[in-house]
Write a protein that holds these residues in place. Structure first.
Motif, PDB file in Angstrom:
ATOM      1  N   LEU A 130       1.014  -1.017   0.091  1.00  0.00           N
ATOM      2  CA  LEU A 130      -0.051  -0.081  -0.068  1.00  0.00           C
ATOM      3  C   LEU A 130       0.599   1.122   0.096  1.00  0.00           C
ATOM      4  N   ILE A 131       2.539   0.935   0.446  1.00  0.00           N
ATOM      5  CA  ILE A 131       2.670   2.005   0.598  1.00  0.00           C
ATOM      6  C   ILE A 131       3.025   2.570  -0.244  1.00  0.00           C
ATOM      7  N   ASP A 132       3.550   1.343  -1.289  1.00  0.00           N
ATOM      8  CA  ASP A 132       4.589   1.965  -2.533  1.00  0.00           C
ATOM      9  C   ASP A 132       3.440   2.578  -3.704  1.00  0.00           C
ATOM     10  N   PHE A 133       1.758   1.885  -3.218  1.00  0.00           N
ATOM     11  CA  PHE A 133       0.943   2.634  -3.947  1.00  0.00           C
ATOM     12  C   PHE A 133       1.395   3.809  -3.905  1.00  0.00           C
ATOM     13  N   LEU A 134       0.805   4.283  -2.432  1.00  0.00           N
ATOM     14  CA  LEU A 134       0.757   4.860  -2.106  1.00  0.00           C
ATOM     15  C   LEU A 134       1.801   6.878  -2.692  1.00  0.00           C
TER      16      LEU A 134
ATOM     17  N   ARG B 256      -2.133  14.982   5.920  1.00  0.00           N
ATOM     18  CA  ARG B 256      -1.860  13.799   6.680  1.00  0.00           C
ATOM     19  C   ARG B 256      -2.684  12.775   7.502  1.00  0.00           C
ATOM     20  N   GLU B 257      -2.979  12.210   6.556  1.00  0.00           N
ATOM     21  CA  GLU B 257      -3.949  10.787   7.264  1.00  0.00           C
ATOM     22  C   GLU B 257      -3.918   9.344   8.248  1.00  0.00           C
ATOM     23  N   MET B 258      -4.295   9.225   8.746  1.00  0.00           N
ATOM     24  CA  MET B 258      -3.493   7.483  10.367  1.00  0.00           C
ATOM     25  C   MET B 258      -4.886   6.938   9.639  1.00  0.00           C
ATOM     26  N   CYS B 259      -4.447   5.693   9.557  1.00  0.00           N
ATOM     27  CA  CYS B 259      -4.881   4.114   9.732  1.00  0.00           C
ATOM     28  C   CYS B 259      -3.908   2.741  10.604  1.00  0.00           C
ATOM     29  N   ALA B 260      -4.585   1.763  10.086  1.00  0.00           N
ATOM     30  CA  ALA B 260      -3.813   0.909  10.880  1.00  0.00           C
ATOM     31  C   ALA B 260      -3.690  -0.399  10.338  1.00  0.00           C
TER      32      ALA B 260
ATOM     33  N   ILE C 226     -23.280  -4.359  -4.624  1.00  0.00           N
ATOM     34  CA  ILE C 226     -21.677  -3.653  -5.085  1.00  0.00           C
ATOM     35  C   ILE C 226     -21.559  -3.445  -3.333  1.00  0.00           C
ATOM     36  N   VAL C 227     -19.989  -3.626  -3.382  1.00  0.00           N
ATOM     37  CA  VAL C 227     -19.521  -3.191  -1.857  1.00  0.00           C
ATOM     38  C   VAL C 227     -18.692  -1.906  -2.836  1.00  0.00           C
ATOM     39  N   SER C 228     -19.655  -0.167  -1.674  1.00  0.00           N
ATOM     40  CA  SER C 228     -19.026   0.997  -2.159  1.00  0.00           C
ATOM     41  C   SER C 228     -18.238   1.187  -1.029  1.00  0.00           C
ATOM     42  N   ALA C 229     -16.897   1.475  -1.665  1.00  0.00           N
ATOM     43  CA  ALA C 229     -15.601   0.961  -0.384  1.00  0.00           C
ATOM     44  C   ALA C 229     -14.986   2.583   0.072  1.00  0.00           C
ATOM     45  N   ASP C 230     -15.099   3.490   1.205  1.00  0.00           N
ATOM     46  CA  ASP C 230     -14.620   4.798   1.490  1.00  0.00           C
ATOM     47  C   ASP C 230     -14.421   4.487   3.045  1.00  0.00           C
ATOM     48  N   MET C 231     -13.357   5.295   3.200  1.00  0.00           N
ATOM     49  CA  MET C 231     -12.835   4.750   4.530  1.00  0.00           C
ATOM     50  C   MET C 231     -13.846   5.993   5.489  1.00  0.00           C
ATOM     51  N   ALA C 232     -13.842   4.701   6.353  1.00  0.00           N
ATOM     52  CA  ALA C 232     -14.512   5.465   7.742  1.00  0.00           C
ATOM     53  C   ALA C 232     -13.866   6.243   8.889  1.00  0.00           C
ATOM     54  N   HIS C 233     -14.790   7.049   9.780  1.00  0.00           N
ATOM     55  CA  HIS C 233     -14.143   7.659  10.909  1.00  0.00           C
ATOM     56  C   HIS C 233     -13.935   6.992  11.856  1.00  0.00           C
TER      57      HIS C 233
ATOM     58  N   ARG D 165      -3.964  11.039   1.749  1.00  0.00           N
ATOM     59  CA  ARG D 165      -5.559  10.314   0.583  1.00  0.00           C
ATOM     60  C   ARG D 165      -5.224   9.290   0.867  1.00  0.00           C
ATOM     61  N   LEU D 166      -5.793   8.465   1.961  1.00  0.00           N
ATOM     62  CA  LEU D 166      -5.843   7.339   2.301  1.00  0.00           C
ATOM     63  C   LEU D 166      -7.585   7.136   2.011  1.00  0.00           C
ATOM     64  N   ASP D 167      -7.723   8.540   2.200  1.00  0.00           N
ATOM     65  CA  ASP D 167      -8.946   8.665   1.739  1.00  0.00           C
ATOM     66  C   ASP D 167      -9.534   8.956   0.087  1.00  0.00           C
ATOM     67  N   ASN D 168      -9.312   8.633  -0.595  1.00  0.00           N
ATOM     68  CA  ASN D 168      -9.878   6.532  -0.699  1.00  0.00           C
ATOM     69  C   ASN D 168      -8.637   5.784  -1.566  1.00  0.00           C
ATOM     70  N   LEU D 169      -7.184   6.277  -1.550  1.00  0.00           N
ATOM     71  CA  LEU D 169      -6.993   5.595  -2.004  1.00  0.00           C
ATOM     72  C   LEU D 169      -6.521   4.162  -1.433  1.00  0.00           C
ATOM     73  N   CYS D 170      -6.530   4.493  -0.112  1.00  0.00           N
ATOM     74  CA  CYS D 170      -6.571   2.969   0.817  1.00  0.00           C
ATOM     75  C   CYS D 170      -7.586   1.686  -0.011  1.00  0.00           C
ATOM     76  N   MET D 171      -8.525   2.282   0.119  1.00  0.00           N
ATOM     77  CA  MET D 171     -10.006   1.094  -0.427  1.00  0.00           C
ATOM     78  C   MET D 171      -9.415   0.933  -1.742  1.00  0.00           C
ATOM     79  N   SER D 172      -9.001   2.070  -2.647  1.00  0.00           N
ATOM     80  CA  SER D 172      -8.595   2.005  -3.708  1.00  0.00           C
ATOM     81  C   SER D 172      -7.629   0.319  -4.545  1.00  0.00           C
ATOM     82  N   PHE D 173      -6.748   0.392  -3.249  1.00  0.00           N
ATOM     83  CA  PHE D 173      -5.140  -0.294  -3.693  1.00  0.00           C
ATOM     84  C   PHE D 173      -5.966  -1.350  -2.316  1.00  0.00           C
ATOM     85  N   CYS D 174      -6.900  -1.838  -2.015  1.00  0.00           N
ATOM     86  CA  CYS D 174      -7.699  -2.848  -1.143  1.00  0.00           C
ATOM     87  C   CYS D 174      -8.163  -4.107  -1.811  1.00  0.00           C
ATOM     88  N   SER D 175      -8.951  -3.710  -3.052  1.00  0.00           N
ATOM     89  CA  SER D 175     -10.069  -3.591  -4.031  1.00  0.00           C
ATOM     90  C   SER D 175      -9.236  -3.871  -4.937  1.00  0.00           C
TER      91      SER D 175
END
Length: 391
Positions: A14-18, A358-362, A257-264, A176-186
């Protein structure tokens, strides 16, 4: 240790993708590279499509939206589409159409550069709109002359790279974790769920990922989720195997459809901002989003289906409902659900500092998201065959 290694591996990817995706255009370009490496063939919306069961394809629109799909070996016209949708854009500062100001006098090598001319003295096509130094910098970067540049879309990006950090390297810090994290995972889930020769051997449907531009500004563009991109893709795939139009309507009712978008995620300093019984936490797994006003497209059936996949694979799952006295954001979920008539669930990995530079996720939630999405692609056809709603 095996689980930690798996999670770390996905996170590093994911880091490489971001870091390769400072804009939606770059994200689509990186997705194209990964799909091609995985054996996906690019098709053009301007050309006729000749598709085959058991094969994998993708197309782009405006180079900022990309749709990839893998057709099951046992697919027949009228069977369903199993889709994960996300978005490639993130909030950012963009250069205005006219950026040059009269006071923009600069000096290069102690010699004044007149606004409207490139450093080599040749007149620029954009001299009335942008400063010559900017055009020269761009020309040097892409390997052309300033007067070759017809126009551009430029946005400011943080030059600090995305990183894995924390006391035990448990967090990801990035824009850009919102929403490249979900883009990458999918995207990774689709690629890995279709990687082997036997991956599609028993599949009766079409596995698909659709990554849209312009979600952050309403999705109302030719390449946004509000456009016909999704229906166009479904229609063209269906018509490649049969000319009977009514079979598309049948396929839509079998699709999901799974709509995948980061959550709070719950913020420790602002815990009162979350409803007491719906407080998604970092490391807690994907969040199923619900809203009575249909700001999210989740309903009891779609939530159950997605939860069943989690239960089978022992994956954590969380629930979110916005507080009754607070406004609720939205996603591409309701747009796609109302525009296509396809059953939809809204989900997302929890994060902090959404829309900040600068966003943050686990790391755990990146791993959980990837595994959940991969299991969805691999098992939805079998699970959906057991569910009856409209009888």
């Amino acid at each position: 240790m095996a689980k930690e290694s798996e999670g770390s591996s996905v996170a590093v990817d994911l880091i490489d993708f971001l870091n390769a995706s400072p804009t939606a255009f770059h994200a689509v370009d990186e997705a194209k590279k990964r799909l091609r490496s995985a054996g996906y063939e690019q098709v053009s919306e301007r050309e006729d499509w000749k598709l085959e069961a058991g094969k994998k394809y993708f197309f782009t629109r405006n180079h900022s939206t990309i749709v990839a799909f893998a057709i099951g070996k046992k697919y027949v016209t009228g069977n369903g589409f199993h889709v994960i949708g996300a978005h490639t854009d993130s909030p950012c500062l963009k250069l205005k159409p006219v950026s040059k100001a009269e006071l923009n006098k600069v000096v290069s090598d102690n010699v004044p550069v007149e606004s409207g001319y490139s450093v080599d003295g040749k007149k620029s096509n954009e001299n009335q709109k942008h400063h010559s130094l900017l055009l020269q910098l761009l020309a040097d970067e892409v390997g052309c002359q300033p007067y070759d540049i017809c126009d551009f879309e430029l946005q400011a990006c943080d030059t600090q790279p995305s990183i894995i950090a924390g006391a035990t390297k448990e967090f990801i810090y990035s824009g850009r974790l919102d929403n490249l994290c979900m883009s990458f995972c999918s995207l990774k889930a689709l690629i890995d769920a279709t990687s082997s020769e036997s991956s599609l051997a028993e599949e009766t449907g079409v596995r698909m990922v659709a990554l849209f531009d312009h979600e952050e500004v309403g999705s109302n563009s030719a390449q946004g989720a509000g456009s016909p991109v999704m229906l166009d893709a479904l229609s063209r795939i269906t018509s490649s195997f049969s000319s009977e139009f009514k079979l598309l309507e049948k396929a839509i009712q079998k699709s999901f459809i799974v709509s995948a978008d980061m959550a709070h995620a719950l913020h420790p300093n602002y815990m009162d901002r979350h409803e007491d019984n719906h407080q998604p936490k970092l490391h807690g797994g994907l969040v199923i989003k619900n809203n009575a006003n249909q700001r999210y497209a989740t309903n009891a059936v779609t939530s159950f289906i997605f939860r069943e996949i989690a239960n089978k694979h022992n994956l954590p799952i969380q629930d979110f409902v916005v507080r009754n006295d607070m406004a609720c954001g939205s996603t591409i979920g309701p747009i796609l659900a109302s525009g296509t008539g396809i059953r939809t669930v809204d989900v997302g990995a929890p994060q902090l500092s959404m829309h900040s530079i600068r966003e943050m996720c686990a790391i755990d939630d990146v791993k959980h998201s990837y595994k959940h999405f991969k299991a969805f692609f691999q098992e939805f056809s079998h699970l959906d065959a057991k569910i009856t709603v409209d009888i």
